[in-house]
Design an enzyme around this catalytic site. Structure first.
Site, mmCIF file in Angstrom:
data_model
loop_
_atom_site.group_PDB
_atom_site.id
_atom_site.type_symbol
_atom_site.label_atom_id
_atom_site.label_comp_id
_atom_site.label_asym_id
_atom_site.label_seq_id
_atom_site.Cartn_x
_atom_site.Cartn_y
_atom_site.Cartn_z
ATOM 1 N N CYS A 86 -3.296 40.516 -18.706
ATOM 2 C CA CYS A 86 -4.122 39.376 -19.117
ATOM 3 C C CYS A 86 -3.316 38.082 -19.007
ATOM 4 C CB CYS A 86 -4.669 39.626 -20.523
ATOM 5 S SG CYS A 86 -6.113 38.616 -20.888
ATOM 6 N N HIS A 194 -6.925 45.469 -20.418
ATOM 7 C CA HIS A 194 -5.897 45.791 -21.413
ATOM 8 C C HIS A 194 -5.739 47.296 -21.637
ATOM 9 C CE1 HIS A 194 -5.272 41.721 -23.139
ATOM 10 N NE2 HIS A 194 -6.522 41.503 -22.752
ATOM 11 N N GLU A 196 -3.415 48.758 -23.166
ATOM 12 C CA GLU A 196 -2.852 48.998 -24.514
ATOM 13 C C GLU A 196 -3.940 49.010 -25.582
ATOM 14 O OE1 GLU A 196 -2.906 46.177 -22.996
ATOM 15 O OE2 GLU A 196 -3.085 44.498 -24.410
#
Lengths: 226, 80
Positions: A86, A194, A196
């Site tokens: 990002c 993302h 994560e």
């Protein structure tokens, strides 16, 4: 195997990454503040998402000049792994460590959603646990994720297998539906989605694990770039 | 010395913001507007400096930080 997460003023996905690697996989990982000079001990550097320096001027433009980033550039030039997610991806393009640029989403909206991304190349340190063509459901949350590059750059990205992920249903206008790319050497990767935020089922989805596991497998020597 | 730096998206980069504003202008009675491109105006106040040196340094600033030349063009004017 040691990971570092670079923390800038305005980073906000640093804790997510720390949690995913540390608690999810027991990886040795540290936060590194943006004015650190020496990062030699780390094998993989993560540039997390967020709004570094308030996204002033352009997203990622100011962060690229932080003190630590000279060392990060050196780290990448040595062939060590560097990942930007990002805002981290935006920083890498601003620093020209990755080709192209990320501009305002075509619909001018900040998009916060889970999207399907297709693995275009699984022969990389970041995707070796994925199947080629596999669709991963990964959250996105960005206002400037529209990937642009000139025709020549796009052609080269395609030919050299540098396009790692493409959107199944393009949310932001990115050229060639690009969601993530790597450099020609294959050690620097940037992606807007993302992983994560999708590494355990309690988060609603664990497709992101495959990307984190790929990086770990590569560093453990379990996968070699052919 | 005062400097005005203009940063605009390259012609090849779509400007959805400009397109939206063109639509708005049309809606409020200006169909004559065929295209709108939105850019940035950055004003710099420099200390004592020669014109030549200012020109060289502002160009450097644009290349390094003020513009991203992958997607943007820039120009500037020096004002005494």
């Amino acid at each position: 195997m040691k990971f570092a997460i670079i923390v800038f003023p305005g980073s906000n996905c640093d804790v997510d990454f720390y949690h995913a690697f540390k608690d999810g996989f027991g990886v040795d990982i540290e936060y590194v503040w943006h004015d650190t000079e020496n990062i030699d001990e780390f094998d993989c550097i993560i540039l997390p998402g967020g709004f570094s320096y308030g996204d002033y001027l352009r997203c990622g433009a100011v962060a690229g000049f932080s003190k630590v980033m000279e060392a990060v550039r050196h780290h990448a030039e040595k062939g060590k792994l560097l990942v930007g997610v990002c805002n981290g991806f935006q920083i890498l393009t601003e620093m020209r460590l990755l080709p192209g640029a990320l501009v305002r989403n075509q619909n001018l909206k900040f998009i916060c959603n889970t999207v399907g991304i297709k693995v275009e190349n699984n022969q990389t340190p970041f995707t070796n646990k994925c199947e080629k063509g596999q669709i991963l459901n990964i959250p996105i949350a960005h206002g400037e994720g529209n990937y642009v590059a000139d025709a020549e750059t796009l052609k080269k990205l395609k030919e050299k297998g540098q396009i790692l992920f493409t959107y199944s249903d393009n949310p932001n206008g990115s050229l060639l539906n690009i969601a993530g790319v790597c450099n020609e050497q294959g050690n620097v990767m940037g992606m807007m989605p993302h992983p994560e935020r999708a590494y355990e089922s309690i988060l609603g989805n664990e497709d992101g694990r495959l990307i984190l596991q790929s990086i770990i497998a590569f560093l453990q020597g379990g996968w070699k770039n052919e | 010395m005062k400097v005005k730096v203009y940063v605009t998206l390259k012609k090849s980069i779509a400007d959805p913001q400009g397109t939206a504003i063109q639509g708005a202008l049309k809606k409020i009675g200006y169909p004559i507007v065929e295209e709108v491109r939105i850019g940035k105006l950055i004003e710099l106040q420099l200390g004592e400096i020669s014109v030549e040196s200012a020109q060289q340094q502002v160009k450097e600033m644009c290349e390094k930080l003020l513009a991203n030349t992958v997607i943007e063009d820039y120009s500037f004017e020096l004002i005494d």
